[in-house]
Design a protein around this motif. Structure first.
Motif, PDB file in Angstrom:
ATOM      1  N   PHE A   1       0.843  -1.199   0.000  1.00 32.71           N
ATOM      2  CA  PHE A   1       0.000   0.000   0.000  1.00 32.71           C
ATOM      3  C   PHE A   1       0.872   1.240   0.000  1.00 32.71           C
ATOM      4  O   PHE A   1       1.896   1.303   0.679  1.00 32.71           O
ATOM      5  CB  PHE A   1      -0.908   0.024   1.240  1.00 32.71           C
ATOM      6  N   ASP A   2       0.447   2.230  -0.776  1.00 34.21           N
ATOM      7  CA  ASP A   2       1.084   3.539  -0.789  1.00 34.21           C
ATOM      8  C   ASP A   2      -0.039   4.571  -0.894  1.00 34.21           C
ATOM      9  O   ASP A   2      -0.875   4.478  -1.797  1.00 34.21           O
ATOM     10  CB  ASP A   2       2.033   3.661  -1.988  1.00 34.21           C
ATOM     11  N   PRO A   3      -0.101   5.539   0.030  1.00 38.55           N
ATOM     12  CA  PRO A   3      -1.161   6.553  -0.049  1.00 38.55           C
ATOM     13  C   PRO A   3      -1.219   7.270  -1.392  1.00 38.55           C
ATOM     14  O   PRO A   3      -2.294   7.719  -1.806  1.00 38.55           O
ATOM     15  CB  PRO A   3      -0.817   7.513   1.091  1.00 38.55           C
TER      16      PRO A   3
ATOM     17  N   HIS B   1      -8.790  -2.603   2.808  1.00 42.32           N
ATOM     18  CA  HIS B   1      -7.410  -2.537   3.287  1.00 42.32           C
ATOM     19  C   HIS B   1      -7.370  -1.802   4.626  1.00 42.32           C
ATOM     20  O   HIS B   1      -8.015  -0.752   4.786  1.00 42.32           O
ATOM     21  CB  HIS B   1      -6.528  -1.816   2.261  1.00 42.32           C
TER      22      HIS B   1
ATOM     23  N   SER C   1      -5.357   0.171   5.937  1.00 40.74           N
ATOM     24  CA  SER C   1      -4.813   1.536   5.918  1.00 40.74           C
ATOM     25  C   SER C   1      -5.756   2.544   5.280  1.00 40.74           C
ATOM     26  O   SER C   1      -5.426   3.734   5.212  1.00 40.74           O
ATOM     27  CB  SER C   1      -3.470   1.557   5.173  1.00 40.74           C
ATOM     28  N   VAL C   2      -6.912   2.087   4.797  1.00 38.24           N
ATOM     29  CA  VAL C   2      -7.834   2.960   4.065  1.00 38.24           C
ATOM     30  C   VAL C   2      -9.134   3.110   4.852  1.00 38.24           C
ATOM     31  O   VAL C   2      -9.687   2.119   5.346  1.00 38.24           O
ATOM     32  CB  VAL C   2      -8.128   2.400   2.662  1.00 38.24           C
ATOM     33  N   ASP C   3      -9.616   4.339   4.959  1.00 40.53           N
ATOM     34  CA  ASP C   3     -10.905   4.612   5.581  1.00 40.53           C
ATOM     35  C   ASP C   3     -12.006   4.084   4.659  1.00 40.53           C
ATOM     36  O   ASP C   3     -12.162   4.572   3.540  1.00 40.53           O
ATOM     37  CB  ASP C   3     -11.061   6.112   5.790  1.00 40.53           C
TER      38      ASP C   3
END
Length: 263
Positions: A96-98, A140, A142-144
């Motif tokens: 994951f990468d923002p 995921h 890391s994701v809202d």
């Protein structure tokens, strides 16, 4: 040029004497090729296998992800619409990468070329391919998840003259259902994304049904069915728990009610 059909036939073994970075670069180039036999054939299958088997390791996946994120602004439609497929492979692998999320979120509701199949370019499927990545991002950690529901709504209400004709509505409904099953999603967030869709229906001129409104209606109906019957993360997986199922179904019925009213 690598014979990717031969690579498939040899159980995806890396060709002898070849540099893996060069092979990955060749695969990345193939996934934007206008020839559907190149873009959607053996190179796609090899790339998927090499990512799943960790032949393409984390460092190389990060570089490949950055390339795909850049493709969301590519002038070629097939490059833009195959980028989410590759990112889906990478994010599903755990990376994951923002920046990938930001690039996708900017592209998905703004894409105007929504053709499913083109006689020359083959499958394009911006909405469907994007929906698959939206679901993967939405699940995921890391994701809202609420942000992905809002993104789905933004795609639905975006004006377009294209009427979904290749099960884009079903694919987007599936993605929304998977995000709605995300543990920790609040009741307010499970419902709030429907407000802009309801507002778009309320603003429709009497007697007309623009393409984007028809697309939205059919997507919400498909979502209602999926919430009723259940949906798993893959074809053979058991259905995921839907803690907000009854509340979302009730809200879907409210949002769709004007569609069935006459006069």
């Amino acid at each position: 040029m690598t014979d990717w059909d031969l690579v498939c036939g040899r159980d995806f073994a890396v060709p002898d004497g070849r540099d893996l970075d060069d092979l990955v670069a060749e695969l990345a180039a193939a996934l934007r090729d206008p020839d559907p036999a190149v873009r959607d054939g053996a190179p796609y299958v090899v790339l998927r296998a090499w990512i799943a088997r960790d032949v393409i390791d984390a460092g190389r996946r990060a570089k490949l992800g950055a390339i795909m994120a850049e493709r969301f602004t590519d002038p070629e439609i097939q490059a833009r619409t195959f980028a989410p497929l590759v990112l889906d492979m990478i994010v599903s692998r755990g990376d994951f990468d923002p920046a990938w999320l930001a690039a996708f979120s900017a592209w998905y509701p703004a894409e105007t070329d929504l053709r499913g199949y083109d006689a020359k370019l083959g499958w394009l499927h911006a909405v469907a391919h994007g929906a698959d990545l939206l679901a993967t991002f939405g699940r995921h950690p890391s994701v809202d998840p609420a942000s992905m529901l809002d993104l789905a709504a933004a795609r639905l209400v975006a004006p377009t003259g294209h009427l979904f004709a290749a099960q884009e509505d079903d694919r987007l409904a599936r993605a929304i259902a998977l995000v709605l099953a995300r543990p920790g999603l609040s009741g307010a967030d499970a419902l709030g994304w429907l407000d802009p869709v309801a507002a778009s229906f309320a603003a429709l001129p009497r007697g007309t049904t623009p393409a984007h409104a028809s697309n939205s209606m059919r997507t919400l109906r498909a979502l209602y069915v999926l919430l009723d019957t259940g949906i798993g993360p893959s074809r053979d997986a058991p259905a995921l728990p839907q803690p907000h199922r009854d509340a979302v179904k009730a809200r879907l019925a409210e949002v769709l009610a004007p569609v069935f009213q006459h006069g």
